[in-house]
Design a protein around this motif. Structure first.
Motif, short mmCIF file in Angstrom:
data_model
loop_
_atom_site.label_atom_id
_atom_site.label_comp_id
_atom_site.label_asym_id
_atom_site.label_seq_id
_atom_site.Cartn_x
_atom_site.Cartn_y
_atom_site.Cartn_z
N SER A 117 0.52 -1.02 -0.46
CA SER A 117 0.32 -0.37 0.14
C SER A 117 0.85 1.16 -0.04
O SER A 117 0.38 2.50 0.00
N ALA A 118 2.22 1.19 0.33
CA ALA A 118 3.23 2.16 0.31
C ALA A 118 3.14 2.66 -1.95
O ALA A 118 3.43 3.47 -1.42
N ALA A 119 3.25 2.01 -1.82
CA ALA A 119 3.59 1.85 -3.81
C ALA A 119 2.40 1.87 -3.95
O ALA A 119 2.56 0.46 -4.84
N PRO A 120 1.36 2.13 -4.51
CA PRO A 120 -0.17 2.19 -4.90
C PRO A 120 0.04 1.95 -6.53
O PRO A 120 -0.74 0.95 -6.92
N ALA A 121 0.98 2.14 -7.65
CA ALA A 121 1.06 2.23 -8.56
C ALA A 121 1.61 0.26 -8.83
O ALA A 121 2.12 0.41 -9.73
N LEU A 122 2.78 0.60 -8.19
CA LEU A 122 2.92 -0.91 -8.28
C LEU A 122 2.17 -2.14 -7.81
O LEU A 122 2.64 -3.07 -8.50
N GLY A 123 1.49 -2.30 -6.95
CA GLY A 123 1.17 -3.40 -6.26
C GLY A 123 -0.12 -4.04 -7.70
O GLY A 123 0.40 -5.30 -7.06
N GLN A 164 9.89 -1.64 7.65
CA GLN A 164 10.33 0.37 7.78
C GLN A 164 11.63 0.35 6.72
O GLN A 164 11.24 1.27 5.55
N ASP A 165 12.52 -0.27 6.48
CA ASP A 165 13.72 -0.18 5.32
C ASP A 165 12.84 -1.13 4.43
O ASP A 165 13.22 -0.36 3.48
N ALA A 166 12.15 -1.67 4.33
CA ALA A 166 11.43 -2.79 2.93
C ALA A 166 10.19 -1.17 2.62
O ALA A 166 10.31 -1.33 1.31
N ARG A 167 9.58 -0.70 3.46
CA ARG A 167 8.68 0.33 2.40
C ARG A 167 9.51 1.79 2.71
O ARG A 167 9.55 1.62 0.98
N LYS A 186 11.09 3.78 -2.85
CA LYS A 186 11.72 4.92 -3.87
C LYS A 186 12.57 3.87 -5.22
O LYS A 186 12.44 4.63 -6.15
N PHE A 187 11.89 2.39 -5.27
CA PHE A 187 11.89 1.68 -6.74
C PHE A 187 10.80 2.29 -7.01
O PHE A 187 10.94 2.14 -8.61
N ALA A 188 9.50 2.23 -7.11
CA ALA A 188 8.31 3.23 -7.20
C ALA A 188 9.14 4.18 -8.19
O ALA A 188 8.20 4.54 -9.28
N ARG A 189 9.13 5.15 -7.30
CA ARG A 189 10.31 6.25 -8.05
C ARG A 189 10.93 6.92 -8.55
O ARG A 189 11.05 6.79 -10.17
N ILE A 190 11.67 5.57 -8.29
CA ILE A 190 12.69 5.51 -10.10
C ILE A 190 11.82 5.00 -11.32
O ILE A 190 12.39 5.18 -12.65
N GLU A 207 12.69 6.16 -15.51
CA GLU A 207 13.28 5.59 -15.64
C GLU A 207 12.82 4.52 -16.29
O GLU A 207 13.12 4.11 -17.86
N ARG A 208 11.64 4.48 -16.00
CA ARG A 208 10.60 2.90 -16.93
C ARG A 208 11.53 1.79 -16.69
O ARG A 208 11.74 1.05 -17.62
N LEU A 209 11.78 1.40 -15.14
CA LEU A 209 12.65 0.12 -15.12
C LEU A 209 12.32 -1.37 -15.36
O LEU A 209 12.53 -2.16 -16.01
N LEU A 210 10.65 -1.39 -15.19
CA LEU A 210 9.76 -2.40 -15.49
C LEU A 210 9.14 -3.00 -16.81
O LEU A 210 8.91 -1.63 -17.64
N GLY A 211 9.50 -4.31 -17.53
CA GLY A 211 8.97 -4.12 -18.79
C GLY A 211 10.37 -4.48 -20.07
O GLY A 211 9.85 -4.10 -21.36
#
Length: 326
Positions: free
Chosen positions: A209-215, A246-249, A254-258, A262-266
């Motif tokens: 839920s901390a990164a709704p776009a990735l869920g 906390q560290d995982a969150r 941070k990954f969601a922001r990158i 940068e369009r990492l996935l896909g």
């Protein structure tokens, strides 16, 4: 002597002529009938309610006598059976709240009694055996005189599929195993993998839920070493997160922001490693692999199988061992 006719037996007085029947005396209503006439429902309803109340009181007296007054058990059972023969025995079972579990299982538990006489049905025992069923989160059992047993069920809600020891199981949000799952009929639910991963379903939901776009892009999550998550995306990549909620969150945000910039996935990457705070390591396929990675001018810098991405909030360094756990 005048012309008045004097009848024999009543000298000097004329007997009046009686016409019609004599009126019957008016009966006065009882206090119960008068009070019932003032009620907004028929008298029959009142009488039935009084009858049921008397039976209910009788059931209570029997229970108290057997339990608290030390009456012989056989005498109490005999009295309860007598009440059952009078029409107060279970003939119908009404079940509400059933959606996923087998209804016949509830009927079998409710009717598994030594006697179906209403006073002898052990409601606590029925509820206890229902609560032992995996699908049932809560159960309420009650009597409705004269002959109905009411069972109200609250079912658990499926939240994920748990893979452990090559077995697939449907689980709820608390990790309770509900039923086996066939690989050919996988539900559209998250997949959690690993020993005790089922017990981490709720924390995983909070993490995502901390990164709704990735869920919606997460296809599965592996609970590694009973301490951290590896997330697998639908596009095939794996993201290794650090230990600690906390560290995982922080790492996931941070990954969601990158990924948003940068369009990492896909794009053909294999693995993103964020286990070490301040480091973000990217693994790419071997050079001999046939997969081609689209590398636009703004893509992260890659170096063989292990690459490094410089983040504005972290100093990138180190390499990737490619094992998934180091």
């Amino acid at each position: 002597m005048n012309n008045a006719t004097i009848r024999r037996g009543q000298p000097g007085k004329a007997r009046p002529k009686v016409t019609g029947r004599r009126k019957a005396p008016v009966k006065r209503k009882s206090m119960f009938a008068s009070a019932a006439a003032l009620l907004p429902f028929p008298l029959e309803v009142v009488q039935k309610a009084v009858g049921y109340g008397a039976v209910a009181l009788g059931i209570g007296v029997i229970a108290v006598g057997v339990t608290f007054l030390g009456l012989p058990q056989m005498a109490g059972v005999a009295a309860a059976e007598m009440v059952g023969r009078a029409g107060f025995e279970v003939k119908r079972i009404e079940v509400t709240g059933i959606d996923r579990m087998e209804r016949m299982t509830v009927y079998a538990i409710a009717t598994d009694q030594q006697s179906m006489a209403m006073p002898l049905v052990d409601l606590d025992d029925v509820r206890g055996r229902l609560m032992a069923q995996p699908w049932i989160a809560e159960a309420r059992v009650s009597r409705r005189l004269p002959d109905t047993l009411l069972v109200d069920i609250v079912e658990r809600k499926p939240a994920a599929v748990w893979q452990s020891q090559q077995q697939l199981s449907l689980i709820d949000g608390n990790g309770v195993v509900l039923e086996p799952v066939s690989p050919d009929a996988m539900p559209n639910l998250p997949l959690v993998i690993g020993p005790q991963a089922n017990l981490q379903t709720a924390p995983l939901k909070t993490l995502l839920s901390a990164a709704p776009a990735l869920g919606p892009m997460v296809a599965g999550a592996t609970w590694v070493g009973n301490r951290r998550w590896d997330l697998r995306f639908q596009s095939g990549e794996t993201l290794a997160l650090p230990e600690g909620e906390q560290d995982a969150r922080v790492a996931l945000v941070k990954f969601a922001r990158i990924d948003g910039t940068e369009r990492l996935l896909g794009r053909g990457f294999v693995r993103f490693d964020m286990r070490i705070p301040g480091k973000f390591v990217v693994k790419v396929p071997p050079r001999s692999a046939t997969t081609k990675i689209d590398t636009p001018s703004d893509a992260p810098k890659q170096d063989g199988q292990a690459g490094k991405i410089k983040d504005t909030d972290a100093n990138s360094s180190g390499g990737e061992n490619g094992t998934g756990e180091g």
